[in-house]
Write an enzyme that holds these catalytic residues in place. Structure first.
Site, PDB file in Angstrom:
ATOM      1  CG  HIS A 162      -1.662  -1.233   1.480  1.00  0.00           C
ATOM      2  ND1 HIS A 162      -2.917  -1.521   0.999  1.00  0.00           N
ATOM      3  CD2 HIS A 162      -1.261  -2.334   2.160  1.00  0.00           C
ATOM      4  CE1 HIS A 162      -3.271  -2.735   1.384  1.00  0.00           C
ATOM      5  NE2 HIS A 162      -2.281  -3.254   2.086  1.00  0.00           N
ATOM      6  CB  SER A 283      12.964  23.070 -14.236  1.00  0.00           C
ATOM      7  OG  SER A 283      12.206  24.259 -14.279  1.00  0.00           O
ATOM      8  CE  LYS A 289      11.373  20.068 -10.144  1.00  0.00           C
ATOM      9  NZ  LYS A 289       9.994  19.764 -10.487  1.00  0.00           N
ATOM     10  CG  ASN A 291      12.184  17.880 -13.623  1.00  0.00           C
ATOM     11  OD1 ASN A 291      12.052  17.946 -12.397  1.00  0.00           O
ATOM     12  ND2 ASN A 291      11.962  18.897 -14.426  1.00  0.00           N
ATOM     13  CD  GLU A 296       8.436  12.995 -14.971  1.00  0.00           C
ATOM     14  OE1 GLU A 296       7.432  13.679 -14.785  1.00  0.00           O
ATOM     15  OE2 GLU A 296       9.571  13.482 -15.137  1.00  0.00           O
ATOM     16  CE  LYS A 331       1.187  -4.373 -44.194  1.00  0.00           C
ATOM     17  NZ  LYS A 331      -0.299  -4.426 -44.108  1.00  0.00           N
TER      18      LYS A 331
HETATM   19  N1  ARG Z   1      -1.048  -3.543 -48.877  1.00  0.00           N
HETATM   20  C1  ARG Z   1      -1.798  -4.726 -48.623  1.00  0.00           C
HETATM   21  C2  ARG Z   1      -1.845  -5.012 -47.122  1.00  0.00           C
HETATM   22  O1  ARG Z   1      -1.053  -4.477 -46.442  1.00  0.00           O
HETATM   23  C3  ARG Z   1      -1.202  -5.890 -49.323  1.00  0.00           C
HETATM   24  C4  ARG Z   1      -2.172  -6.989 -49.621  1.00  0.00           C
HETATM   25  C5  ARG Z   1      -3.154  -6.565 -50.621  1.00  0.00           C
HETATM   26  N2  ARG Z   1      -3.952  -7.659 -51.077  1.00  0.00           N
HETATM   27  C6  ARG Z   1      -5.051  -7.454 -51.759  1.00  0.00           C
HETATM   28  N3  ARG Z   1      -5.728  -8.478 -52.119  1.00  0.00           N
HETATM   29  N4  ARG Z   1      -5.488  -6.257 -52.050  1.00  0.00           N
HETATM   30  O2  ARG Z   1      -2.663  -5.746 -46.622  1.00  0.00           O
END
Ligand code: ARG
Length: 464
Positions: A162, A283, A289, A291, A296, A331
Site C-alpha cells: 500500500h 527545468s 530541479k 527531473n 516518466e 502495420k
Molecule cells: N497492402 C496490402 C496489405 O497491407 C497488401 C495486400 C493486398 N492484397 C489485396 N488483395 N489487395 O494488406
C-alpha cells in the site's frame, strides 16, 4: 474529385479509369509499409529461386529477378528509390521498379503467389526481427539489474505494501523482483517467436496454387521452421502480431511500474536513488530541479503500446476468412509499438546502469515506520511460545506505546516491554534491527542477502 488517370498497371485490366484521388489516399499503404522493403525483397528472392528450382520459370529469369531485386534494395537503402502512391504498397512499388530494371522477366515473379501471402510473409519476418530485438533489449536490461542487485545485495530498504512501510527488504531483492518480471517477458517473446516462425508463402491468394511449388524450400530460405499448414489461415492470421503486442504490453506494464518507482525514489522526499545527469533533464525556470523525464516517459509509453494492441484486436475482430483489406491496418500500430518498446527498453537499461542507490537513506528509511514489528511478533511466537494472533496483539500494543513516545521499537526499555508482556527478554533486541530482519528471511524466495545472491548466480548462469 474525379481523376482521369489510367488504370493500375498491376490489376487494372478490367478497369476503364484510374482511382479517385481520395480512393488512392485511403487505399495506399506505401507511406508506412515501405518499412517492409527488406523483408519483401528477401521473400521475393526466395520465391524466385524456388520457382526456378521447380521448373516454373527459367533459371535465367530467376537470376535476373534475384539480381534486380538486390539493385532495388540498394536503391531503397541509398534513399534514391522513388516511392509512388499510385502503386499502392511496397510489393507493387518494388515489382514496378524491378520491371524498369530487368524488363519482361519481372512479370514472372508473381507466378503462384498473391500479395496476400506476400504481405503475410513480409510482416511475419518483420515482427520476428522485432521479437529478437525485444529479447536482446530485455537481456541487456536484466544484466543491468543483476549488476545493481549484486552491488546492493546487503543494502536494506523499506519494503512496501500500500506504499506504506511494511518490512525491511534488500535492495538486491527489489532489483531481482524486476529480473523475474523481465525474464518472464523475455520468455513470452521467445514463445511468440517460436509460434510465429512458420511460412505463409505459397498460400497464394487464399486457396493454395495449382503450380507445383515447394513451400519447404521457401520456408527454409527465409529461416522459418516449416510452411503454415492451412492456406486460408496463412493469409488471414495476424495473431502472431497480436501475440507480439501482448508480450510488448505486459513488458511495457512492467517498465511502467519500475519507472514509477524510480520517479518516487528519486524525489527529494525519498532520495533512495540518484539518477544520472545523462537520463535526467532540468527545468527552464527552477534552477535546482533535476527531473526524471526518462522514467516518466517510460511510465507513460504503455499507453501507446496498449493502444496498438487494442487497435489491432479491434481490426481483426469479426473479420471473415480469408484476407480483407481491413488487415492493411495491422502495420502502423505494430511499427509504432515496436519502436516505442525498443526505445523504452533502451532508456530503462541506460537509467538502471547509471543510477546510484543511496545506501544510507535506504537504511534510515528501512528502520522507520516500525518495519521490524513482524520480527517482534515472530520472536514472541518462537521464544515466548505465544500463538501468532496473540503475538500480533502484543506487538500492536508495543507499536502504540512507541508511537505515543515518539520513538522506535528498539528504543523501548525492557521494563516498558515487560509491562505489555512479561515473557519478553533482552534477546528481543536482536531481532529489532533491520539487518537481523532481512538476514532472518531465509525462506526460498526470501529477501535474505544469502538468498538474493543465490538468485543472482542462478540468473547469471542462465544468461551465460
Ligand atoms: N497492402 C496490402 C496489405 O497491407 C497488401 C495486400 C493486398 N492484397 C489485396 N488483395 N489487395 O494488406
Amino acid at each position: 474529385m474525379s481523376d482521369t488517370k489510367s488504370a493500375n498497371a498491376m490489376w487494372g485490366g478490367r478497369f476503364a479509369s484510374g482511382p479517385d484521388a481520395i480512393m488512392e489516399a485511403i487505399n495506399a499503404s506505401i507511406g508506412f509499409d515501405k518499412r517492409l522493403a527488406a523483408q519483401d525483397i528477401a521473400g521475393s528472392r526466395a520465391h524466385a529461386a524456388m520457382l526456378a528450382a521447380q521448373g516454373i520459370i527459367s533459371d535465367k529469369d530467376a537470376e535476373a529477378i534475384r539480381e534486380g531485386l538486390l539493385t532495388v534494395l540498394s536503391e531503397i537503402k541509398a534513399g534514391t528509390f522513388q516511392f509512388s502512391t499510385a502503386l499502392e504498397d511496397i510489393h507493387m512499388n518494388i515489382e514496378a521498379r524491378l520491371k524498369e530494371i530487368i524488363g519482361e522477366p519481372a512479370g514472372r515473379l508473381h507466378t503462384a503467389r498473391s500479395r496476400n501471402d506476400q504481405v503475410a510473409t513480409d510482416f511475419r519476418l518483420w515482427v520476428r526481427d522485432q521479437a529478437d530485438a525485444a529479447i536482446g533489449g530485455l537481456e541487456a536490461l536484466i544484466r543491468a539489474l543483476l549488476d545493481q542487485a549484486e552491488a546492493g545485495a546487503d543494502w536494506v530498504m523499506p519494503g512496501f505494501t500500500h506504499l506504506q512501510t511494511a518490512q525491511p527488504v534488500t535492495w538486491g531483492h527489489h532489483m531481482m523482483a524486476y529480473v523475474e518480471m523481465f525474464a518472464r517477458d523475455l520468455g513470452r517473446f521467445t514463445d511468440a517467436r517460436a509460434r510465429m516462425n512458420e511460412s505463409p508463402l505459397g498460400a497464394a491468394a487464399l486457396a493454395g496454387t495449382g503450380f507445383d511449388i515447394d513451400r519447404d524450400m521457401t520456408a527454409k530460405a527465409l529461416g522459418f521452421d516449416r510452411p503454415m499448414a492451412n492456406s486460408l489461415d496463412a493469409v488471414s492470421d495476424r495473431d502472431f502480431a497480436l501475440e507480439f503486442l501482448a508480450a510488448a504490453s505486459i513488458t511495457a506494464m512492467h517498465l511502467s511500474r519500475f519507472a514509477e518507482e524510480l520517479v518516487i525514489w528519486s524525489s527529494a522526499q525519498f532520495r533512495f536513488v540518484t539518477l544520472s545527469d545523462r537520463f535526467s533533464t532540468g527545468s527552464s525556470i527552477m534552477p535546482q530541479k533535476k527531473n526524471p523525464d526518462a522514467a516518466e516517459l517510460i511510465r507513460a509509453k504503455i499507453g501507446r503500446i496498449l493502444g496498438a494492441t487494442m487497435a489491432l484486436f479491434t481490426v481483426m475482430k469479426g473479420l471473415p476468412l480469408a484476407y480483407s483489406k481491413d488487415m492493411q491496418e495491422d502495420k502502423e500500430q505494430v511499427f509504432d509499438a515496436a519502436d516505442t518498446l525498443m526505445l523504452a527498453l533502451a532508456a530503462m537499461t541506460g537509467m538502471v546502469s547509471d543510477m546510484t542507490a543511496n545506501g544510507e537513506n535506504l537504511e534510515a528509511a528501512a528502520a522507520s515506520g516500525f518495519s521490524t514489528a513482524t520480527d517482534l511478533a515472530d520472536w514472541l511466537v518462537r521464544e515466548a511460545g505465544l500463538p501468532f494472533r496473540d503475538a500480533h496483539h502484543v506487538t500492536g500494543a508495543l507499536v502504540a506505546m512507541a508511537e505515543a513516545k515518539g520513538c522506535d521499537l528498539a528504543d523501548l526499555s525492557l521494563g516498558e516491554m515487560q509491562e505489555v508482556n512479561a515473557a519478553i527478554t533482552e534477546g528481543v533486541y536482536d531481532v529489532l534491527t533491520v539487518q537481523a530482519s532481512v538476514a532472518s528471511r531465509m525462506s526460498y524466495g526470501g529477501t535474505a542477502p544469502a538468498r538474493v545472491r543465490e538468485q543472482i548466480a542462478r540468473w547469471r548462469e542462465a544468461l551465460g
